[in-house]
Design a protein around this motif. Structure first.
Motif, PDB file in Angstrom:
ATOM      1  N   GLU A  11       0.839  -1.192   0.000  1.00  0.00           N
ATOM      2  CA  GLU A  11       0.000   0.000   0.000  1.00  0.00           C
ATOM      3  C   GLU A  11       0.883   1.254   0.000  1.00  0.00           C
ATOM      4  N   SER A  12       0.407   2.263  -0.689  1.00  0.00           N
ATOM      5  CA  SER A  12       1.108   3.552  -0.841  1.00  0.00           C
ATOM      6  C   SER A  12       2.325   3.450  -1.752  1.00  0.00           C
ATOM      7  N   TYR A  18       3.667   1.891  -5.844  1.00  0.00           N
ATOM      8  CA  TYR A  18       3.160   1.521  -7.173  1.00  0.00           C
ATOM      9  C   TYR A  18       4.340   1.292  -8.113  1.00  0.00           C
ATOM     10  N   ARG A  66      -2.539   7.802  -2.515  1.00  0.00           N
ATOM     11  CA  ARG A  66      -2.434   6.399  -2.148  1.00  0.00           C
ATOM     12  C   ARG A  66      -2.373   5.571  -3.435  1.00  0.00           C
ATOM     13  N   SER A  67      -1.882   4.366  -3.321  1.00  0.00           N
ATOM     14  CA  SER A  67      -1.791   3.521  -4.515  1.00  0.00           C
ATOM     15  C   SER A  67      -3.177   3.026  -4.916  1.00  0.00           C
ATOM     16  N   TYR A 101      -5.877   0.256  -6.499  1.00  0.00           N
ATOM     17  CA  TYR A 101      -6.096  -1.136  -6.095  1.00  0.00           C
ATOM     18  C   TYR A 101      -5.130  -2.077  -6.804  1.00  0.00           C
ATOM     19  N   ARG A 135      -2.224  -1.232  -7.965  1.00  0.00           N
ATOM     20  CA  ARG A 135      -0.865  -0.750  -7.728  1.00  0.00           C
ATOM     21  C   ARG A 135      -0.161  -0.306  -9.015  1.00  0.00           C
ATOM     22  N   CYS A 179      -1.073   5.988  -8.616  1.00  0.00           N
ATOM     23  CA  CYS A 179      -1.501   6.576  -7.343  1.00  0.00           C
ATOM     24  C   CYS A 179      -2.730   7.441  -7.584  1.00  0.00           C
ATOM     25  N   CYS A 228      -6.002  10.645  -1.961  1.00  0.00           N
ATOM     26  CA  CYS A 228      -6.644  10.009  -0.807  1.00  0.00           C
ATOM     27  C   CYS A 228      -8.096  10.472  -0.722  1.00  0.00           C
ATOM     28  N   ASP A 237     -11.698   4.028  -5.423  1.00  0.00           N
ATOM     29  CA  ASP A 237     -10.751   3.165  -6.182  1.00  0.00           C
ATOM     30  C   ASP A 237     -11.212   3.017  -7.622  1.00  0.00           C
TER      31      ASP A 237
END
Length: 208
Positions: free
Chosen positions: A172-173, A175, A192-193, A195, A197, A200, A203, A207
């Motif tokens: 997570e976070s 990619y 954030r990454s 789903y 990956r 990004c 936040c 998704d």
């Protein structure tokens, strides 16, 4: 080309594969290592040929055998390769397998053959052994090897270190947006990454 077992009778013709020099009283078999194309002449066979007793033509030493002299044919050693016309055994080359002395084949994928190989050695998981491998190699970074016979590029969103059997999804976070990644990149602060990956996203966003 004839012989006289009794001087008082007519000469007899020599048979095929025989040798009858002048004034012969008997028909002689053409000796090993020679050919007798006609009964009055005898010719030495050349290197790499096999001429047993009674030969009228020289033949190449048979495949799977060696003929150190034209009068001798003997089996090739195990772990060696002997094509037609061999006078000595040839070691099965590194990267090849000689299950029997009549054939030399490339070592199959997933195995390695160091030389004089009769049975190839299976590579371990985490190794990569392409066709004709002399020694095993570790599965290279950026790829994964589910079996030692296959090397596959690490997919997007994953990373692959040395000797990986399966690709690993980026944490997570993190990619990666390219294949054959050996590590993942950090998302910027406030992101954030995704789903998968592969990138990004902000936040709080849904998704994709």
């Amino acid at each position: 080309g004839s012989y006289c077992p009794n001087p008082s009778v007519e000469p007899l013709l020599c048979g095929i594969g025989s040798y009858c020099p002048s004034r012969s009283s008997q028909s002689l078999d053409c000796p090993a290592g020679f050919v007798c194309r006609d009964p009055s002449t005898i010719i030495i066979c050349s290197s790499g040929t096999y001429c047993p007793v009674g030969s009228i033509e020289a033949e190449l030493c048979p495949i799977g055998s060696i003929c150190p002299t034209p009068s001798i044919s003997q089996p090739c050693q195990l772990g060696s390769y002997c094509p037609e016309g061999s006078i000595s055994s040839q070691m099965c080359d590194p990267g090849f397998v000689c299950a029997d002395p009549t054939i030399s084949e490339l070592c199959p994928a997933g195995f390695f053959c160091i030389g004089s190989t009769i049975v190839p050695v299976e590579c371990e998981l985490g190794d990569y052994c392409e066709i004709g491998s002399v020694l095993p190699s570790r599965c290279p970074p950026g790829k994964y090897c589910e079996t030692p016979a296959n090397s596959t590029s690490c997919p997007i969103g994953h990373f692959c270190g040395r000797s990986f059997i399966q690709p690993i999804l980026c944490p997570e976070s993190q990619y990666t947006n390219q294949t054959e990644s050996i590590e993942c990149s950090n998302c910027l602060e406030g992101y954030r990454s995704s789903y998968d990956r592969r990138g990004c996203e902000l936040c709080g966003s849904q998704d994709g």
